[in-house]
Design a protein around this motif. Structure first.
Motif, PDB file in Angstrom:
ATOM      1  N   GLU A  31     -32.631   3.170 -29.791  1.00 51.25           N
ATOM      2  CA  GLU A  31     -31.405   3.852 -30.195  1.00 51.25           C
ATOM      3  C   GLU A  31     -30.619   4.344 -28.972  1.00 51.25           C
ATOM      4  N   GLU A  32     -31.344   4.847 -27.972  1.00 49.28           N
ATOM      5  CA  GLU A  32     -30.685   5.274 -26.723  1.00 49.28           C
ATOM      6  C   GLU A  32     -29.981   4.097 -26.060  1.00 49.28           C
ATOM      7  N   ILE A  33     -30.695   2.986 -25.942  1.00 49.48           N
ATOM      8  CA  ILE A  33     -30.155   1.796 -25.280  1.00 49.48           C
ATOM      9  C   ILE A  33     -28.932   1.273 -26.032  1.00 49.48           C
ATOM     10  N   THR A  34     -29.035   1.186 -27.350  1.00 46.71           N
ATOM     11  CA  THR A  34     -27.914   0.702 -28.163  1.00 46.71           C
ATOM     12  C   THR A  34     -26.697   1.601 -28.004  1.00 46.71           C
ATOM     13  N   THR A  35     -26.906   2.907 -28.007  1.00 49.28           N
ATOM     14  CA  THR A  35     -25.797   3.845 -27.858  1.00 49.28           C
ATOM     15  C   THR A  35     -25.100   3.642 -26.520  1.00 49.28           C
ATOM     16  N   VAL A  36     -25.870   3.614 -25.437  1.00 49.72           N
ATOM     17  CA  VAL A  36     -25.292   3.418 -24.101  1.00 49.72           C
ATOM     18  C   VAL A  36     -24.568   2.074 -24.012  1.00 49.72           C
ATOM     19  N   ASN A  37     -25.149   1.037 -24.566  1.00 50.60           N
ATOM     20  CA  ASN A  37     -24.550  -0.296 -24.478  1.00 50.60           C
ATOM     21  C   ASN A  37     -23.275  -0.442 -25.307  1.00 50.60           C
ATOM     22  N   ASN A  38     -23.054   0.464 -26.246  1.00 51.25           N
ATOM     23  CA  ASN A  38     -21.886   0.351 -27.120  1.00 51.25           C
ATOM     24  C   ASN A  38     -20.783   1.360 -26.843  1.00 51.25           C
ATOM     25  N   PHE A  39     -20.903   2.157 -25.795  1.00 54.09           N
ATOM     26  CA  PHE A  39     -19.797   3.050 -25.438  1.00 54.09           C
ATOM     27  C   PHE A  39     -18.579   2.211 -25.052  1.00 54.09           C
ATOM     28  N   PRO A  40     -17.374   2.744 -25.283  1.00 55.77           N
ATOM     29  CA  PRO A  40     -16.146   2.005 -24.925  1.00 55.77           C
ATOM     30  C   PRO A  40     -15.763   2.224 -23.458  1.00 55.77           C
ATOM     31  N   TYR A  41     -16.411   1.521 -22.557  1.00 56.56           N
ATOM     32  CA  TYR A  41     -16.152   1.669 -21.132  1.00 56.56           C
ATOM     33  C   TYR A  41     -14.762   1.134 -20.789  1.00 56.56           C
ATOM     34  N   SER A  42     -14.102   1.826 -19.878  1.00 49.96           N
ATOM     35  CA  SER A  42     -12.775   1.404 -19.439  1.00 49.96           C
ATOM     36  C   SER A  42     -12.568   1.871 -18.004  1.00 49.96           C
ATOM     37  N   VAL A  43     -11.866   1.066 -17.231  1.00 43.53           N
ATOM     38  CA  VAL A  43     -11.675   1.373 -15.822  1.00 43.53           C
ATOM     39  C   VAL A  43     -11.023   2.748 -15.656  1.00 43.53           C
ATOM     40  N   PHE A  44     -11.617   3.549 -14.810  1.00 45.16           N
ATOM     41  CA  PHE A  44     -11.197   4.906 -14.466  1.00 45.16           C
ATOM     42  C   PHE A  44     -11.229   5.885 -15.641  1.00 45.16           C
ATOM     43  N   VAL A  45     -12.016   5.582 -16.680  1.00 46.09           N
ATOM     44  CA  VAL A  45     -12.254   6.516 -17.779  1.00 46.09           C
ATOM     45  C   VAL A  45     -13.683   7.030 -17.611  1.00 46.09           C
ATOM     46  N   GLU A  46     -13.789   8.313 -17.301  1.00 48.94           N
ATOM     47  CA  GLU A  46     -15.064   8.911 -16.909  1.00 48.94           C
ATOM     48  C   GLU A  46     -16.050   9.140 -18.057  1.00 48.94           C
TER      49      GLU A  46
END
Length: 190
Positions: A31-46
């Motif tokens: 569940e931890e791994i899935t959560t981290v892998n599914n965050f909406p990462y975007s350039v210069f968004v902390e």
């Protein structure tokens, strides 16, 4: 004054700045791994990258106090090195949409912390300890990318990003937690 520090320590040990609490709020590692892998990462968004940092460090046994001490430095490193994107290699050409790139980079520097191959090549410590043996392994998932960054901090503190006089005098290295100038290794709670 001691009461104030005790109150601050209580707050820090209960709630972390980006919303994770210690110990983990997750039912299991998957569940931890899935959560981290599914965050909406975007350039210069902390925020997504820092949430990933908190989840991975809690998973690895870091205390809330230790996480909070390292957050400013880690955020500055990720901003400088990868723009908070987990999937980049040095030289990647960004499209301006999320962490999407039009051309992947050519360098061995990889992931959130732009970890270099002296740490992860076949037979190297990160390959043996974390099973991250190539640039592609590191950028395969945000979880891997953050694991590489955190494992390198656990091994060498701030040194991989503050290796010259100019870098040590710069704004990123100025955020390294006090007491780590000579890399005081902190034991990881089990």
């Amino acid at each position: 004054m001691h009461q104030l520090f005790a109150a601050i320590a209580l707050v820090i040990s209960t709630i972390l700045p980006f919303g994770c609490s210690s110990p983990s709020n997750f039912a299991n590692k998957a569940e931890e791994i899935t959560t981290v892998n599914n965050f909406p990462y975007s350039v210069f968004v902390e925020a997504p990258a820092m949430q990933a940092f908190e989840i991975v460090t809690v998973s690895r046994g870091w205390t809330a106090e230790r996480i909070v001490r390292w957050e400013p430095f880690v955020s500055a490193v990720m901003r400088r090195e990868s723009g908070y994107c987990p999937n980049l290699r040095r030289g990647a050409k960004m499209t301006g949409k999320g962490c999407e790139f039009s051309k992947q980079g050519f360098g061995t520097d990889s992931g959130f912390g732009q970890v270099i191959s002296i740490h992860y090549g076949i037979g190297r410590w990160m390959c043996v300890q974390e099973k991250l043996c190539s640039a592609d392994d590191i950028i395969a998932t945000p979880w891997n990318s953050m694991t590489a960054l955190v494992a390198l901090i656990e091994k060498d503190g701030f040194r991989p990003w503050c290796y010259t006089d100019a870098l040590r005098a710069g704004p990123v290295c100025a955020l390294a937690p006090m007491g780590t100038i000579t890399v005081i290794k902190e034991p990881v709670a089990k």
